[in-house]
Write an enzyme that holds these catalytic residues in place. Structure first.
Site, PDB file in Angstrom:
ATOM      1  N   HIS A 222      57.789  36.017  27.613  1.00  0.00           N
ATOM      2  CA  HIS A 222      58.745  36.145  28.733  1.00  0.00           C
ATOM      3  C   HIS A 222      58.458  35.074  29.775  1.00  0.00           C
ATOM      4  CE1 HIS A 222      55.898  38.194  31.544  1.00  0.00           C
ATOM      5  NE2 HIS A 222      55.438  38.804  30.464  1.00  0.00           N
TER       6      HIS A 222
ATOM      7  N   ASP B 157      59.730  35.354  33.051  1.00  0.00           N
ATOM      8  CA  ASP B 157      59.663  35.893  34.408  1.00  0.00           C
ATOM      9  C   ASP B 157      58.220  36.224  34.756  1.00  0.00           C
ATOM     10  OD1 ASP B 157      59.955  38.104  32.500  1.00  0.00           O
ATOM     11  OD2 ASP B 157      59.918  39.402  34.277  1.00  0.00           O
TER      12      ASP B 157
ATOM     13  N   ASP C 125      50.260  34.879  32.089  1.00  0.00           N
ATOM     14  CA  ASP C 125      51.234  35.959  31.886  1.00  0.00           C
ATOM     15  C   ASP C 125      52.609  35.553  32.426  1.00  0.00           C
ATOM     16  OD1 ASP C 125      52.426  38.434  31.461  1.00  0.00           O
ATOM     17  OD2 ASP C 125      51.537  39.345  33.239  1.00  0.00           O
TER      18      ASP C 125
ATOM     19  N   GLU D  87      60.860  41.130  31.982  1.00  0.00           N
ATOM     20  CA  GLU D  87      59.793  42.007  31.509  1.00  0.00           C
ATOM     21  C   GLU D  87      58.990  42.599  32.658  1.00  0.00           C
ATOM     22  OE1 GLU D  87      55.993  43.487  30.168  1.00  0.00           O
ATOM     23  OE2 GLU D  87      56.295  41.779  31.503  1.00  0.00           O
ATOM     24  N   GLU D  88      58.686  41.772  33.671  1.00  0.00           N
ATOM     25  CA  GLU D  88      57.875  42.261  34.784  1.00  0.00           C
ATOM     26  C   GLU D  88      58.628  43.283  35.638  1.00  0.00           C
ATOM     27  OE1 GLU D  88      54.896  41.772  34.757  1.00  0.00           O
ATOM     28  OE2 GLU D  88      54.378  39.792  34.015  1.00  0.00           O
TER      29      GLU D  88
ATOM     30  N   HIS E  48      48.644  39.134  37.354  1.00  0.00           N
ATOM     31  CA  HIS E  48      49.244  39.962  38.408  1.00  0.00           C
ATOM     32  C   HIS E  48      48.493  39.860  39.733  1.00  0.00           C
ATOM     33  CE1 HIS E  48      51.661  42.892  35.627  1.00  0.00           C
ATOM     34  NE2 HIS E  48      51.660  41.649  35.167  1.00  0.00           N
TER      35      HIS E  48
END
Length: 449
Positions: free
Chosen positions: A90, A92, A123, A153-154, A419
């Site tokens: 992904h 995003d 990520d 996705e996030e 994150h």
């Protein structure tokens, strides 16, 4: 092409890989429209489509999904009778948070001490670069390849899952490589075999029509914030284990160990602070439910007055291990919060959705082949681990294609700090995962000859 040649080609491409990752990290592709304009995600989608087209996936297009994100989906058919491998990632990313906590600008790829820093470096943009490297390293493909790059996705808003249900033909594959996880430690080959599901609820407690002077009314007036603290405290027992009425929180993990000292280092636990809970760390993070208070709405310290708080809210997340029904877990959490609210305070609990946990099937031929390849490339035996994060797409794909083998690998490892501030990736890990993927494509193609 020999396997050694594959690794050598990928190593020779690492400079271009860094340039690609720098371009991609520079795009603020945060799916939340309040934090970044929609044009940024659109730029990332177009960048991904163009990059994979140049890597040989010529039949590629953008698909608008139900949550208004754009999915990049491409297909290059293989020879007749050959298997098809789907490569997922992904574009995003998570918001950067407080940029003052970063040692360098979050949307600029910076190299320090051999690592590449930037939001999404691991990520999941680093995983996209690994896919690209694998494709570029091969002279030809004797398998079919599908590319799926998600744009939300996030956010967890389910756009791609809805597209799978609407257009399953776009995702048909024999092997699905979900590159949104990683290794238990840098350089340790790891296959993720389980994913925890998640449910999030919004808890609101009301006790008064308005704030009251704490000197005149304190002691008898019901304090919404104090009640909130009591309710949230009930979600753990005296040892720090997650405790929710009606939910079994005693699972055990069979697989890779996660040593306490390593976990403390990976998590950045301060000296003298104990780890909550009983059992092994692996039990607690991969095999049991875990509850986290994500945020509380109440007066901040700077704005606080000498007043009793009449209303407050909290967002609570519950992670769910494989084997546990997500709906039952959510209902149990909601009931627990209602039951533990004292003094007849007005309480509302609003569910904000849930995702089921996932358990990978590990007895298929692609899994066996990938296990051998990872041990070869990393020079160490493969280990299996769980993943605390949820990837709802895995369950959706498994439902649409129950015969497909879904395998989870990736460039992320604890030092990446995904994150969080100062997210980073080790370029050697990108190269190793790219080599693994390239060898898998080669060997699956050989088996179909």
């Amino acid at each position: 092409m020999t396997d050694n040649t594959t690794a050598e080609r990928i190593d020779a491409l690492v400079g271009s890989a860094r340039d690609d990752l720098a371009e991609l990290v520079a795009i603020r592709s945060i799916a939340d429209r309040d934090l970044a304009p929609a044009t940024e995600c659109e730029r990332a989608a177009r960048w991904s489509a163009d990059a994979f087209a140049r890597a040989g996936i010529s039949d590629i297009d953008l698909y608008r999904t139900a949550d208004d994100s754009q999915a990049v989906i491409g297909h290059r058919p293989g020879p007749e009778g050959s298997p098809t491998v789907l490569l997922y990632g992904h574009y995003d990313v998570q918001p950067p948070g407080d940029e003052q906590l970063w040692d360098s600008p979050p949307f600029e790829l910076i190299e320090r001490d051999g690592r590449w820093y930037g939001r999404g470096a691991a990520d999941c943009k680093g995983n996209l670069i690994a896919h690209l490297l694998a494709l570029r390293a091969l002279d030809k493909l004797n398998v079919g390849v599908r590319i799926v790059v998600e744009g939300s996705e996030e956010q967890g808003t389910g756009g791609l899952e809805a597209l799978v249900r609407e257009r399953p033909d776009l995702f048909a594959a024999d092997v699905m490589v979900i590159a949104d996880v990683g290794n238990v430690a840098l350089g340790t080959p790891t296959m993720t075999t389980s994913l925890r599901g998640m449910t999030t609820v919004l808890l609101q407690i009301d006790t008064l029509r308005g704030a009251l002077h704490s000197g005149m009314f304190g002691g008898a007036a019901p304090d919404a914030l104090a009640i909130m603290i009591e309710v949230l405290g009930s979600l753990r027992d005296a040892d720090g284990n997650t405790h929710i009425d009606g939910l079994d929180c005693s699972g055990t993990w069979v697989g890779a160990d996660y040593a306490d000292d390593q976990f403390r280092l990976d998590a950045g636990v301060l000296d003298g602070v104990d780890l909550p809970g009983t059992g092994t760390v692996a039990d607690r993070v991969w095999a049991r439910p875990s509850v986290t208070v994500l945020g509380i709405d109440c007066p901040g310290v700077a704005e606080a007055a000498a007043a009793i708080v009449p209303r407050c809210r909290a967002k609570v997340s519950l992670r769910i291990p494989p084997g546990m029904d997500a709906r039952h877990a959510m209902d149990s959490l909601v009931a627990h919060l209602h039951d533990k609210t004292p003094f007849g305070a007005h309480v509302s609990v609003t569910a904000e959705g849930f995702g089921a946990p996932f358990q990978a099937t590990t007895n298929g031929p692609a899994y066996d082949e990938l296990s051998k390849i990872m041990a070869e490339v990393f020079g160490k035996p493969l280990v299996t681990a769980g993943q605390g994060g949820a990837i709802p797409l895995c369950n959706t794909l498994a439902e649409a294609y129950p015969q497909a083998e879904i395998v989870l690998i990736g460039v992320e490892e604890p030092r990446c700090q995904i994150h969080a501030a100062n997210e980073s990736v080790d370029p050697a890990e990108i190269c190793r995962i790219a080599t693994v993927e390239a060898m898998l494509l080669q060997r699956l193609g050989t088996q179909s000859d």
